[in-house]
Structure formats: C-alpha cells, structure tokens
Motif scaffolding. Structure first.
Motif, short mmCIF file in Angstrom:
data_model
loop_
_atom_site.label_atom_id
_atom_site.label_comp_id
_atom_site.label_asym_id
_atom_site.label_seq_id
_atom_site.Cartn_x
_atom_site.Cartn_y
_atom_site.Cartn_z
N ARG A 128 1.79 -7.55 -9.67
CA ARG A 128 2.97 -7.48 -8.79
C ARG A 128 3.85 -6.28 -9.13
N LYS A 129 4.06 -6.06 -10.44
CA LYS A 129 4.96 -4.97 -10.86
C LYS A 129 4.32 -3.60 -10.64
N VAL A 130 3.00 -3.51 -10.79
CA VAL A 130 2.31 -2.25 -10.52
C VAL A 130 2.39 -1.92 -9.03
N ILE A 131 2.18 -2.92 -8.17
CA ILE A 131 2.29 -2.69 -6.72
C ILE A 131 3.70 -2.22 -6.38
N GLY A 132 4.70 -2.90 -6.94
CA GLY A 132 6.10 -2.52 -6.69
C GLY A 132 6.39 -1.11 -7.15
N ALA A 133 5.90 -0.77 -8.36
CA ALA A 133 6.16 0.56 -8.93
C ALA A 133 5.49 1.65 -8.10
N SER A 134 4.31 1.35 -7.55
CA SER A 134 3.57 2.37 -6.79
C SER A 134 4.31 2.80 -5.53
N LYS A 135 5.26 1.99 -5.09
CA LYS A 135 6.01 2.29 -3.86
C LYS A 135 7.31 3.04 -4.13
N ILE A 136 7.63 3.26 -5.40
CA ILE A 136 8.92 3.86 -5.75
C ILE A 136 8.85 5.38 -5.62
N SER A 137 9.86 5.94 -4.98
CA SER A 137 9.92 7.39 -4.79
C SER A 137 10.15 8.08 -6.14
#
Length: 379
Positions: A128-137
């Motif tokens: 979940r945290k990797v998916i969230g991080a991958s979307k961060i500018s």
C-alpha cells in the motif's frame, strides 16, 4: 485497449533473502513492477541512475553505505520517492525519523529485526505504501525545513467567503467554506489544539510545532499514524527542536498549556475530566478506525463531547480520510476553527482533501504558515 503503465520499483537491502521476499510481494502486481535490486547504498545510487525507478524501498541499516547516507545523496542527485524499512529498536526508530527529515516519503517497521522471516505480516502495508509513494510528485520531495519562522511574518492563508489575509499571491479555492463567526469565537475562552496527520507527517509536524511559541495558552493533542516504538522518538525529536514541551502521551497525564501530547503508536488518544482539569486516556480496547490506532477521528469525536473549551482542529498531509468524520462531530457540538494543509505543500493530499470536502474547513494554509494560522485564534 490501453495497457496500464506500471510504476518501476527498486528494492534495496543488504540481505539477499530480504530482497527476494520483498520482490515476491510484487509478483504479477497490476500497478508495480520490480525492475532491480541493490545490496547497499552505493549500489542503490548506481542502479537509480541506470534504471530510473519511480519508487524505491530501502533498508535503513546496511554496510558500506547505509540507508541514511544513501538517502541524502539520492535526494540531491536523483530525487525519487523512497519508503524505508526499519527495525523497531530505539536506534532504528531514531534513524527512521532522520530518514523522514532527509526526504523519505514513508516507512514500514520490520516485524522481527534486520532479517524478518515473518515479513509477510507487513506485506499489505508495504505494498500500500509503495503504491502511494509511486504517485508522489518529485517536486514534493526534500523541501528544506523552515523552522522557527517569526509568528508575525506574512501568511499565505485563505479564509472562507472573505478576501485573503495578508496575502502573498493566494489562489482562490474552489470549495466555499462557512464564514468564521466572530461572535462565537472569543479569544478569551479556554482553547485546545488538535492536530492529525499521517504520510509526510513527521516533517509537517516539525514545520508546525517548532514555530508555536512557549507562551501558547492551550494544550495540544497530536495523532500521527505511526507504529508503537516510533512515536516516542518523534516526541523526543520535536521536544528538542521546539519552544513548547512535546511528550509522548501517558495514561493519566494532566493537560498543561504549552505542552503537546503525541498519541503513542497502538493507542487511541482520549480525554477524561478530573475535577476542573483534563487527563489523558490511552485506549487499546477500541479497535483501529480505518486501519489506524491512534485515529484522528477517534480523538476528534472524543474531544467533541467536552464544551469546556473551544477547539482548533488541524488536518495535515496523509493518505485516506481519517479526521473528516471527527471534524463533523467537532463542528456539530461546539466552537471549532478547522484548518487544513494546502494541496501545494502536502506530501499526500488525502486527509486534508477529505476534510475540505466536508465544507467545514475554515482556513487552508501551506504547512509553513499553519503555526501562524493557529496563533491568530489564540488569546
């Protein structure tokens, strides 16, 4: 039919076993593809330059070049969202907080030391945290911390249905906010400050808490989504940097003005009345709310039952919507000023966005202006 482009993940760990285990978590994942692995910080820097990943998982403790040293260089040379993996030791917790300061997006605590055979316990959280991080500018990563800004410096704050206060190019907000009632908000009444945050929160808290003066005439309650063992290190770090006293909340603490109480990982933070004072209640019996204990909603809802003080509720960076339901309870039961961090400065514009969508937020402020915004409503 368009094929969804997967985010590229680099796994960094000195243990071949751990590299394999973490990589296996993402086998056939619809959004994340592991494109490589690195055995230490030096190797990671080379691989990041060659493979250009969208997101990195990195162990904190590694030989040759550890995660902290590597992170510093990554943020200077090839900024990329990094999720740290950390042991739950005191040293591990302290190092993890330094990693947050250096620009890591988030972290996951290993369940049992450096080589965790039971790493599957945190598989869902890590994914979940990797998916969230991958979307961060990338532009949101590693902005220098600006602490102890003078309270009387210009603010960038937007107020409901009014013009901006002391503006420096404030953009109009699409959401219309309720007007702050000057009649109901008396600066002379007793106050309590409530702060909720999650992903990106340690850095955001450092921006805010270090700018609140020692003379603040209210206690402060803080919920930061973090596992047990890490909140004490965060409280200690904030206490060292701040004019106010910051501590990890303990059962029975009597609330004092000028002190911030940080909810310990694994416990909901509540209050109970003791004579004319209020004491901290740490609750492990109530289940996690939306996956979180401590939960911002639980703290807001609990405090909403007390009419002894007006509340200033602040919701900052974080995934999800924790805090928005509790904000409704606060607004329905007393005098409340609600402040949300702006999309421009949030690492993840989730929790503040959910709060804004309730139409109950009074002010939106960049993180470096939140302390001034709070103080504007204090005696």
């Amino acid at each position: 039919m368009s094929i969804l482009k997967k985010s590229k993940l680099l796994v960094v760990d000195d243990s071949a076993f751990m590299r394999k285990l973490i990589s296996d978590f993402f086998l056939d994942h619809p959004y994340i593809e592991v494109i490589g692995a690195a055995r230490n910080g030096k190797d990671a820097l080379k691989k990041i330059e060659q493979l250009k990943p969208d997101v990195v998982t990195m162990d904190v403790e590694m030989p040759e070049m550890n995660g902290l040293e590597a992170l510093k260089e990554i943020m200077q040379k090839h900024p990329v969202p990094v999720v740290m993996l950390s042991s739950t030791t005191q040293r591990g917790a302290d190092n993890t907080l330094m990693a947050m300061e250096y620009g890591a997006v988030d972290f996951v605590a290993k369940p049992s030391g450096t080589i965790s055979l039971d790493l599957h316990k945190i598989q869902d959280e890590l994914v979940r945290k990797v998916i969230g991080a991958s979307k961060i500018s990338i532009s949101k990563l590693h902005k220098p911390l600006r602490t102890k800004l003078a309270i009387n410096q210009p603010m960038r704050v937007t107020v409901s249905n009014e013009e901006s206060i002391d503006t420096t190019k404030t953009k109009p907000l699409e959401t219309s906010f309720p007007t702050i009632s000057q009649k109901s908000w008396a600066k002379t009444s007793k106050k309590i400050i409530l702060i909720g945050t999650s992903t990106g929160g340690p850095r955001a808290l450092q921006e805010v808490i270090t700018k609140i003066p020692a003379t603040v005439n209210a206690p402060i309650l803080i919920v930061q989504h973090m596992p047990a063992g890490f909140t004490k290190s965060l409280a200690t770090r904030l206490d060292q940097l701040s004019e106010i006293h910051v501590k990890e909340a303990e059962q029975g603490d009597i609330l004092q003005k000028g002190t911030a109480y940080l909810a310990p990982g694994g416990y909901h933070l509540k209050l109970k009345k003791v004579g004319s004072s209020f004491a901290v209640v740490l609750d492990q019996d109530e289940p996690p709310r939306s996956g979180h204990r401590p939960s911002v909603d639980v703290m807001f809802e609990n405090v909403s039952q007390y009419s002894d003080f007006d509340k200033i509720a602040v919701i900052m960076t974080g995934m999800g919507y924790d805090g928005s339901k509790g904000l409704v309870s606060l607004k329905n039961t007393g005098n409340v000023i609600a402040i949300a961090e702006s999309a421009e400065t949030c690492i993840v514009y989730g929790m503040p966005k959910a709060a804004v969508e309730t139409q109950l937020v009074d002010e939106v402020a960049d993180v470096d202006n939140i302390a001034q915004t709070i103080m504007k409503y204090m005696p």
